[in-house]
Design a protein around this motif. Structure first.
Motif, PDB file in Angstrom:
ATOM      1  N   HIS A  43       0.829  -1.210   0.000  1.00 57.81           N
ATOM      2  CA  HIS A  43       0.000   0.000   0.000  1.00 57.81           C
ATOM      3  C   HIS A  43       0.863   1.260   0.000  1.00 57.81           C
ATOM      4  O   HIS A  43       0.504   2.263  -0.609  1.00 57.81           O
ATOM      5  N   GLU A  44       2.010   1.213   0.689  1.00 59.87           N
ATOM      6  CA  GLU A  44       2.936   2.354   0.644  1.00 59.87           C
ATOM      7  C   GLU A  44       3.483   2.542  -0.762  1.00 59.87           C
ATOM      8  O   GLU A  44       3.672   3.665  -1.224  1.00 59.87           O
ATOM      9  N   THR A  45       3.722   1.415  -1.454  1.00 58.57           N
ATOM     10  CA  THR A  45       4.243   1.467  -2.823  1.00 58.57           C
ATOM     11  C   THR A  45       3.172   1.934  -3.805  1.00 58.57           C
ATOM     12  O   THR A  45       3.464   2.693  -4.735  1.00 58.57           O
ATOM     13  N   ASP A  46       1.949   1.460  -3.588  1.00 60.53           N
ATOM     14  CA  ASP A  46       0.850   1.784  -4.501  1.00 60.53           C
ATOM     15  C   ASP A  46      -0.381   2.137  -3.670  1.00 60.53           C
ATOM     16  O   ASP A  46      -1.175   1.263  -3.317  1.00 60.53           O
ATOM     17  N   PRO A  47      -0.551   3.428  -3.352  1.00 57.67           N
ATOM     18  CA  PRO A  47      -1.689   3.836  -2.517  1.00 57.67           C
ATOM     19  C   PRO A  47      -3.049   3.580  -3.163  1.00 57.67           C
ATOM     20  O   PRO A  47      -4.067   3.673  -2.489  1.00 57.67           O
ATOM     21  N   THR A  48      -3.073   3.238  -4.442  1.00 60.86           N
ATOM     22  CA  THR A  48      -4.367   2.927  -5.074  1.00 60.86           C
ATOM     23  C   THR A  48      -4.832   1.522  -4.713  1.00 60.86           C
ATOM     24  O   THR A  48      -5.986   1.182  -4.976  1.00 60.86           O
ATOM     25  N   LEU A  49      -3.960   0.707  -4.141  1.00 59.73           N
ATOM     26  CA  LEU A  49      -4.344  -0.645  -3.733  1.00 59.73           C
ATOM     27  C   LEU A  49      -5.164  -0.568  -2.454  1.00 59.73           C
ATOM     28  O   LEU A  49      -4.688  -0.087  -1.419  1.00 59.73           O
ATOM     29  N   ALA A  50      -6.397  -1.040  -2.517  1.00 66.82           N
ATOM     30  CA  ALA A  50      -7.274  -1.014  -1.346  1.00 66.82           C
ATOM     31  C   ALA A  50      -7.082  -2.285  -0.525  1.00 66.82           C
ATOM     32  O   ALA A  50      -7.259  -3.396  -1.035  1.00 66.82           O
ATOM     33  N   CYS A  51      -6.667  -2.112   0.724  1.00 62.41           N
ATOM     34  CA  CYS A  51      -6.509  -3.237   1.642  1.00 62.41           C
ATOM     35  C   CYS A  51      -6.529  -2.681   3.060  1.00 62.41           C
ATOM     36  O   CYS A  51      -6.270  -1.504   3.271  1.00 62.41           O
ATOM     37  N   ARG A  52      -6.867  -3.537   4.002  1.00 55.29           N
ATOM     38  CA  ARG A  52      -6.846  -3.105   5.400  1.00 55.29           C
ATOM     39  C   ARG A  52      -5.430  -3.289   5.935  1.00 55.29           C
ATOM     40  O   ARG A  52      -4.860  -4.372   5.833  1.00 55.29           O
ATOM     41  N   THR A  53      -4.867  -2.244   6.540  1.00 57.57           N
ATOM     42  CA  THR A  53      -3.488  -2.335   7.024  1.00 57.57           C
ATOM     43  C   THR A  53      -3.336  -1.886   8.469  1.00 57.57           C
ATOM     44  O   THR A  53      -2.263  -2.017   9.019  1.00 57.57           O
ATOM     45  N   SER A  54      -4.348  -1.356   9.077  1.00 56.17           N
ATOM     46  CA  SER A  54      -4.207  -0.810  10.424  1.00 56.17           C
ATOM     47  C   SER A  54      -5.079  -1.603  11.382  1.00 56.17           C
ATOM     48  O   SER A  54      -6.246  -1.293  11.592  1.00 56.17           O
ATOM     49  N   MET A  55      -4.499  -2.668  11.936  1.00 54.88           N
ATOM     50  CA  MET A  55      -5.263  -3.561  12.802  1.00 54.88           C
ATOM     51  C   MET A  55      -4.376  -4.051  13.925  1.00 54.88           C
ATOM     52  O   MET A  55      -3.325  -3.493  14.178  1.00 54.88           O
ATOM     53  N   CYS A  56      -4.779  -5.143  14.589  1.00 52.27           N
ATOM     54  CA  CYS A  56      -4.054  -5.583  15.780  1.00 52.27           C
ATOM     55  C   CYS A  56      -2.700  -6.225  15.458  1.00 52.27           C
ATOM     56  O   CYS A  56      -1.789  -6.161  16.249  1.00 52.27           O
ATOM     57  N   PHE A  57      -2.592  -6.902  14.318  1.00 54.66           N
ATOM     58  CA  PHE A  57      -1.371  -7.615  13.915  1.00 54.66           C
ATOM     59  C   PHE A  57      -1.011  -8.748  14.872  1.00 54.66           C
ATOM     60  O   PHE A  57       0.121  -9.212  14.895  1.00 54.66           O
ATOM     61  N   HIS A  58      -1.951  -9.189  15.706  1.00 57.26           N
ATOM     62  CA  HIS A  58      -1.656 -10.252  16.665  1.00 57.26           C
ATOM     63  C   HIS A  58      -2.635 -11.415  16.604  1.00 57.26           C
ATOM     64  O   HIS A  58      -2.714 -12.192  17.543  1.00 57.26           O
ATOM     65  N   GLY A  59      -3.424 -11.508  15.544  1.00 50.60           N
ATOM     66  CA  GLY A  59      -4.304 -12.657  15.384  1.00 50.60           C
ATOM     67  C   GLY A  59      -5.556 -12.621  16.227  1.00 50.60           C
ATOM     68  O   GLY A  59      -6.202 -13.649  16.399  1.00 50.60           O
ATOM     69  N   THR A  60      -5.921 -11.455  16.775  1.00 44.98           N
ATOM     70  CA  THR A  60      -7.093 -11.412  17.652  1.00 44.98           C
ATOM     71  C   THR A  60      -8.301 -10.691  17.062  1.00 44.98           C
ATOM     72  O   THR A  60      -9.429 -11.031  17.398  1.00 44.98           O
ATOM     73  N   CYS A  61      -8.109  -9.708  16.199  1.00 44.91           N
ATOM     74  CA  CYS A  61      -9.254  -8.893  15.761  1.00 44.91           C
ATOM     75  C   CYS A  61     -10.005  -9.506  14.572  1.00 44.91           C
ATOM     76  O   CYS A  61     -11.184  -9.251  14.394  1.00 44.91           O
ATOM     77  N   GLY A  62      -9.342 -10.281  13.746  1.00 43.27           N
ATOM     78  CA  GLY A  62      -9.983 -10.905  12.596  1.00 43.27           C
ATOM     79  C   GLY A  62     -10.214  -9.975  11.427  1.00 43.27           C
ATOM     80  O   GLY A  62     -10.814 -10.366  10.429  1.00 43.27           O
ATOM     81  N   SER A  63      -9.735  -8.747  11.504  1.00 47.10           N
ATOM     82  CA  SER A  63      -9.953  -7.786  10.422  1.00 47.10           C
ATOM     83  C   SER A  63      -9.074  -8.036   9.212  1.00 47.10           C
ATOM     84  O   SER A  63      -9.293  -7.444   8.158  1.00 47.10           O
ATOM     85  N   CYS A  64      -8.102  -8.906   9.353  1.00 46.35           N
ATOM     86  CA  CYS A  64      -7.118  -9.089   8.291  1.00 46.35           C
ATOM     87  C   CYS A  64      -7.418 -10.303   7.415  1.00 46.35           C
ATOM     88  O   CYS A  64      -6.540 -10.752   6.679  1.00 46.35           O
ATOM     89  N   LEU A  65      -8.642 -10.812   7.487  1.00 46.50           N
ATOM     90  CA  LEU A  65      -8.973 -11.990   6.684  1.00 46.50           C
ATOM     91  C   LEU A  65      -8.705 -11.723   5.215  1.00 46.50           C
ATOM     92  O   LEU A  65      -9.155 -10.726   4.657  1.00 46.50           O
ATOM     93  N   VAL A  66      -7.955 -12.626   4.604  1.00 45.16           N
ATOM     94  CA  VAL A  66      -7.557 -12.472   3.207  1.00 45.16           C
ATOM     95  C   VAL A  66      -7.288 -13.872   2.654  1.00 45.16           C
ATOM     96  O   VAL A  66      -7.067 -14.813   3.418  1.00 45.16           O
TER      97      VAL A  66
END
Ligand code: FES
Length: 112
Positions: A43-66
């Motif tokens: 996303h830093e390289t290509d800000p037009t890419l839509a993805c979720r990047t601001s989450m817990c990063f610890h396997g608890t919130c589930g927002s990063c499903l991909v």
């Protein structure tokens, strides 16, 4: 003698909804990184890419499903090594809003 740091490219084929196709990216890294860290770099390289990047990063919130290489996973728990190639698609169980972003309020009907 100076330290020689070895970097190798991670090749990511990422689903772009506007093209309905995978787009190739290369990210240099000397260490394994989680899919979520990879997405942050993409996303830093290509800000037009839509993805979720601001989450817990610890396997608890589930927002990063991909979907990684055909498997629905939590992206923060899957590592990609330098030199590897991965394909990243939206999670298969939810409606796609854009690129890798899905609407968690709209699960797709289960296949019979
Ligand atoms: S970022 Fe929260 S579970 Fe992956």
């Amino acid at each position: 003698m100076a330290d020689v740091q070895k970097t190798r490219a991670i090749t990511a084929y990422v689903y772009r909804s506007g093209k309905a196709a995978l787009e190739e990216y290369q990210i240099e890294s000397e260490y394994p990184m989680s899919v979520m860290s990879l997405l942050t770099r993409l996303h830093e390289t290509d800000p037009t890419l839509a993805c979720r990047t601001s989450m817990c990063f610890h396997g608890t919130c589930g927002s990063c499903l991909v979907n990684v290489d055909g498997r629905d996973v939590k992206g923060c728990t899957v590592l990609v090594n330098p030199g590897e190639t991965v394909s990243l698609r939206p999670h298969s169980k939810y409606k796609v809003l854009q690129d890798l972003v899905v609407d968690f309020r709209q699960p797709l009907a289960a296949e019979n």
